[in-house]
Scaffold this motif. Sequence first.
Motif, PDB file in Angstrom:
ATOM      1  N   PRO A 583       0.850  -1.213   0.000  1.00  0.00           N
ATOM      2  CA  PRO A 583       0.000   0.000   0.000  1.00  0.00           C
ATOM      3  C   PRO A 583       0.878   1.253   0.000  1.00  0.00           C
ATOM      4  CG  PRO A 583       0.064  -0.996   2.188  1.00  0.00           C
ATOM      5  CD  PRO A 583       0.763  -1.922   1.274  1.00  0.00           C
ATOM      6  N   PRO A 584       0.371   2.352  -0.450  1.00  0.00           N
ATOM      7  CA  PRO A 584       1.193   3.576  -0.502  1.00  0.00           C
ATOM      8  C   PRO A 584       1.551   4.044   0.910  1.00  0.00           C
ATOM      9  CG  PRO A 584      -1.081   4.063  -1.075  1.00  0.00           C
ATOM     10  CD  PRO A 584      -0.999   2.578  -0.992  1.00  0.00           C
ATOM     11  N   GLU A 585       2.728   4.677   0.998  1.00  0.00           N
ATOM     12  CA  GLU A 585       3.206   5.151   2.296  1.00  0.00           C
ATOM     13  C   GLU A 585       2.306   6.319   2.758  1.00  0.00           C
ATOM     14  OE1 GLU A 585       7.405   6.663   4.361  1.00  0.00           O
ATOM     15  OE2 GLU A 585       7.265   6.363   2.175  1.00  0.00           O
ATOM     16  N   PRO A 586       1.718   6.245   3.983  1.00  0.00           N
ATOM     17  CA  PRO A 586       0.820   7.323   4.442  1.00  0.00           C
ATOM     18  C   PRO A 586       1.605   8.594   4.813  1.00  0.00           C
ATOM     19  CG  PRO A 586       1.167   5.707   6.186  1.00  0.00           C
ATOM     20  CD  PRO A 586       1.843   5.180   4.961  1.00  0.00           C
ATOM     21  N   LYS A 587       0.859   9.710   4.883  1.00  0.00           N
ATOM     22  CA  LYS A 587       1.472  10.977   5.249  1.00  0.00           C
ATOM     23  C   LYS A 587       1.171  11.251   6.717  1.00  0.00           C
ATOM     24  CE  LYS A 587       1.196  12.847   0.589  1.00  0.00           C
ATOM     25  NZ  LYS A 587       2.625  12.752   0.380  1.00  0.00           N
ATOM     26  N   GLU A 588       2.101  11.981   7.356  1.00  0.00           N
ATOM     27  CA  GLU A 588       1.978  12.213   8.789  1.00  0.00           C
ATOM     28  C   GLU A 588       0.775  13.098   9.130  1.00  0.00           C
ATOM     29  OE1 GLU A 588       5.628  13.759  10.264  1.00  0.00           O
ATOM     30  OE2 GLU A 588       6.789  11.923   9.815  1.00  0.00           O
ATOM     31  N   GLU A 589       0.434  14.018   8.255  1.00  0.00           N
ATOM     32  CA  GLU A 589      -0.659  14.938   8.549  1.00  0.00           C
ATOM     33  C   GLU A 589      -2.005  14.398   8.112  1.00  0.00           C
ATOM     34  OE1 GLU A 589       1.351  15.952   4.657  1.00  0.00           O
ATOM     35  OE2 GLU A 589       1.995  15.634   6.724  1.00  0.00           O
ATOM     36  N   GLY A 590      -2.090  13.151   7.936  1.00  0.00           N
ATOM     37  CA  GLY A 590      -3.349  12.573   7.471  1.00  0.00           C
ATOM     38  C   GLY A 590      -4.362  12.419   8.582  1.00  0.00           C
ATOM     39  N   GLY A 591      -3.940  12.431   9.820  1.00  0.00           N
ATOM     40  CA  GLY A 591      -4.882  12.324  10.916  1.00  0.00           C
ATOM     41  C   GLY A 591      -4.989  10.918  11.479  1.00  0.00           C
ATOM     42  N   GLU A 592      -4.539   9.948  10.755  1.00  0.00           N
ATOM     43  CA  GLU A 592      -4.616   8.574  11.238  1.00  0.00           C
ATOM     44  C   GLU A 592      -3.351   8.269  12.028  1.00  0.00           C
ATOM     45  OE1 GLU A 592      -5.402   5.722   8.213  1.00  0.00           O
ATOM     46  OE2 GLU A 592      -7.018   6.895   7.289  1.00  0.00           O
ATOM     47  N   PRO A 593      -3.474   7.271  12.981  1.00  0.00           N
ATOM     48  CA  PRO A 593      -2.269   6.922  13.756  1.00  0.00           C
ATOM     49  C   PRO A 593      -1.174   6.349  12.832  1.00  0.00           C
ATOM     50  CG  PRO A 593      -4.114   5.465  14.317  1.00  0.00           C
ATOM     51  CD  PRO A 593      -4.672   6.506  13.423  1.00  0.00           C
ATOM     52  N   ILE A 594      -0.004   6.957  12.965  1.00  0.00           N
ATOM     53  CA  ILE A 594       1.114   6.595  12.084  1.00  0.00           C
ATOM     54  C   ILE A 594       2.207   5.966  12.942  1.00  0.00           C
ATOM     55  CG2 ILE A 594       2.877   7.427  10.470  1.00  0.00           C
ATOM     56  CD1 ILE A 594       0.061   7.555   9.356  1.00  0.00           C
ATOM     57  N   SER A 595       2.801   4.896  12.378  1.00  0.00           N
ATOM     58  CA  SER A 595       3.946   4.232  13.042  1.00  0.00           C
ATOM     59  C   SER A 595       5.178   4.425  12.156  1.00  0.00           C
ATOM     60  CB  SER A 595       3.678   2.743  13.247  1.00  0.00           C
ATOM     61  OG  SER A 595       4.812   2.131  13.856  1.00  0.00           O
ATOM     62  N   LYS A 596       6.213   5.001  12.781  1.00  0.00           N
ATOM     63  CA  LYS A 596       7.459   5.257  12.034  1.00  0.00           C
ATOM     64  C   LYS A 596       8.477   4.177  12.432  1.00  0.00           C
ATOM     65  CE  LYS A 596      10.871   8.847  11.107  1.00  0.00           C
ATOM     66  NZ  LYS A 596      11.312  10.231  11.426  1.00  0.00           N
ATOM     67  N   LEU A 597       8.860   3.391  11.425  1.00  0.00           N
ATOM     68  CA  LEU A 597       9.771   2.267  11.687  1.00  0.00           C
ATOM     69  C   LEU A 597      11.101   2.513  10.984  1.00  0.00           C
ATOM     70  CD1 LEU A 597       7.391  -0.805  11.266  1.00  0.00           C
ATOM     71  CD2 LEU A 597       8.032   0.393  13.364  1.00  0.00           C
ATOM     72  N   ARG A 598      12.146   2.208  11.731  1.00  0.00           N
ATOM     73  CA  ARG A 598      13.522   2.366  11.203  1.00  0.00           C
ATOM     74  C   ARG A 598      14.197   0.975  11.307  1.00  0.00           C
ATOM     75  NH1 ARG A 598      18.618   4.698  13.093  1.00  0.00           N
ATOM     76  NH2 ARG A 598      19.480   6.025  11.459  1.00  0.00           N
ATOM     77  N   ILE A 599      14.631   0.421  10.128  1.00  0.00           N
ATOM     78  CA  ILE A 599      15.132  -0.970  10.081  1.00  0.00           C
ATOM     79  C   ILE A 599      16.591  -0.953   9.618  1.00  0.00           C
ATOM     80  CG2 ILE A 599      14.797  -3.262   9.079  1.00  0.00           C
ATOM     81  CD1 ILE A 599      11.868  -2.349   8.484  1.00  0.00           C
ATOM     82  N   ARG A 600      17.468  -1.545  10.465  1.00  0.00           N
ATOM     83  CA  ARG A 600      18.900  -1.617  10.118  1.00  0.00           C
ATOM     84  C   ARG A 600      19.183  -2.963   9.431  1.00  0.00           C
ATOM     85  NH1 ARG A 600      23.531  -3.257  12.913  1.00  0.00           N
ATOM     86  NH2 ARG A 600      22.288  -3.602  14.799  1.00  0.00           N
ATOM     87  N   THR A 601      19.814  -2.887   8.234  1.00  0.00           N
ATOM     88  CA  THR A 601      20.127  -4.095   7.444  1.00  0.00           C
ATOM     89  C   THR A 601      21.452  -4.691   7.923  1.00  0.00           C
ATOM     90  OG1 THR A 601      21.351  -2.872   5.763  1.00  0.00           O
ATOM     91  CG2 THR A 601      18.955  -3.081   5.443  1.00  0.00           C
ATOM     92  N   PRO A 602      21.755  -5.941   7.533  1.00  0.00           N
ATOM     93  CA  PRO A 602      23.046  -6.548   7.925  1.00  0.00           C
ATOM     94  C   PRO A 602      24.242  -5.769   7.421  1.00  0.00           C
ATOM     95  CG  PRO A 602      21.545  -8.263   7.195  1.00  0.00           C
ATOM     96  CD  PRO A 602      20.868  -6.953   6.896  1.00  0.00           C
ATOM     97  N   SER A 603      24.079  -4.986   6.344  1.00  0.00           N
ATOM     98  CA  SER A 603      25.208  -4.227   5.818  1.00  0.00           C
ATOM     99  C   SER A 603      25.403  -2.906   6.554  1.00  0.00           C
ATOM    100  CB  SER A 603      25.001  -3.962   4.324  1.00  0.00           C
ATOM    101  OG  SER A 603      23.828  -3.174   4.137  1.00  0.00           O
TER     102      SER A 603
END
Length: 671
Positions: A583-603
């Motif tokens: 699904p498309p990435e949501p925008k922060e000002e959309g009003g819906e609860p947003i979860s911001k995830l930061r994922i570190r790769t093996p590299s």
Amino acid sequence: MASDSNMDREMILADFQACTGIDNIAEAITLLELNNWDLVAAINGVIPQENGILQSNFSSEVSQTGPYGPHSQSEATAHMPLAPPSSASASASASSSSSPSSSPAFCPVQPSRHIVERQSRMLNFRVEYRQRSIEVVLEEASTVGDIKTILETELQVPVSKMQLKGWKSGDVSDSTVLRSLHLPKNNSLYVLTPDIAPLASTSQSSAQQGLSNQNYLLVISHREAQRDYSLNFPASKTIQEVKRNISDLTNIPVRHQQWDGWPASASDDSITLAASGISYPCHHLTVCRRSSPALTVDQTDECTDVHMVSDSEGDDFEDAPEFGVDESEIFGMGSSSCRKSPMMPENSENEGDALLHFTAEFSRRYGDCHPVFYIGSLEAASQEAFYGKARDRKLLAIYLHNDESVLSNVFCSQMMCADSIVSYLSQNFITWAWDVTKEANKARLLTMCTRHFGSVVAQTIRTYKTDQFPLLLIVMGKRTSNEVLNVIQGNTTVDELMMRLMGAMEIFSAQQQEDIKDENEREAREMVKREQDEAYRLSLEADRKKREAQEREEAEQVRQERIKKEQEEEREAIRLSLEQALPPEPKEEGGEPISKLRIRTPSGEFLERLFLGSCKLQVLFDFVASKGYPSDEFKLLTTFPRKNITQLDPAWSLVEAKLFPQETLFLEAKE
């Protein structure tokens, strides 16, 4: 006076050499000087008195007229020639037979003891007994009993239970002197012990060996003698060799043997026992003498030939008409009641059939003790004699018979049927025969001789007259052509015939040794070449295997690369499909609860994205997979507390998984 003394000594030296057969002048002079040139003392010192000089008459004759009576030295020398250097015995017989009857000072002189000893040959015997082979070397002056005494020590078998077989002249007694058998230098014999049972362990161990090392126990029943023979033979022995050995035991020639018990596969005598199909380890056979075919009406009227014995080389035959006896009647050739069937039919199409008829007629006339005539063509006999391995080659003896010669019967009955001649020919010669009585058969023989030996031999045969037959041609095979060593005519004696056969054998033996040496060298060269070829072949084979292994390795690499490429393409296709399905990435000002995830790769890189709080964990997994980290290969973990997100239910939302409002995750490859 000095010249007379020298003349006397020359006469004494010549007389001494003529009497004693000593051809070495230095040796003769030494013996005379030891006796002060006393001829009588010197001769008696060499030759025993009872066999040599009548001393009472000899002294007076020497003092008056010389050792040859009233004749001059030249006359004496003419009557008593010096012996040829080839044989001391021949010189002794020559001196005794040619000395003048008018001189009372000489009786027949025998060779002295030291001359006989000087000429005594050493004979080699290879004696086979079961699994053993004994080498025995004796002087020809020894007896058969001496051989048995040596074998008794070696084999621990009593002489009384020992039967020594293999003599070509038939059974011999223990007192028989070896010289009387006219044996060659090398001989093969075997020992039979019918009263001693063979060891069981021998047959058991033989049965455990391979086919080439097996031993067969043949129990052979001799019908006429009502006796059984238990004989051990190696598997490599041919049926023909077995039959020859049985011929020595039973005195039944191979051609007259009738057998029962051989399997149908043993129709060829040249095959070995291993290939004959007989039972192993023991097989029973029966042998008897083949009955002669019934005589025809014409044959029943024929009478037995009269075989004349002559010691004077034909003188008796010249005197026969004086007693009212016709020569044709003496030899059974002229009487109408003594008609003989021809030795060989005229114009026979097959040479083998002609030789069978010749052998049968020869046996009917002169008995079964005669040389084994080769049954087959002259070309086949030549192949048998000349073209095998060098150590197996033999001389070829071609016997030419002519019934119109007065010498034929005597030569056949007294020479060709003599035990010593039969034995010597059987051991050392391939004997082939032909009858030239009929012109058609003679012309056929000349054609064969021209084809195999050249026109010179054929022309030589043409030059012989009828009364010079029979002939015995001794032929030796050489590298490029065949050579006739000797042509023996019918007017000979047994001793002379034996001497000429032995002389031919000496020439052949010398040539054979050269051929064996050349053959061994050639085989050695061929062996080296075969080894080099084998090494080259193995090298090529190793190179081929190495090349094939390299090709297989390269093919495997290509296959792995292809599989890897296909897998990468498949993963890329899955990644793209997952990326498109996100699904498309949501925008922060959309009003819906947003979860911001930061994922570190093996590299060490970070993937950042915003997700709705209500978004399922499966969307998070698909996002990570779209970046090249599928969940079946990588696991998604929280930092603190450490928790494996990939093990949670993919239907949970991010809020339920406590990944709200933000969280730092890291990827780790699965083990």
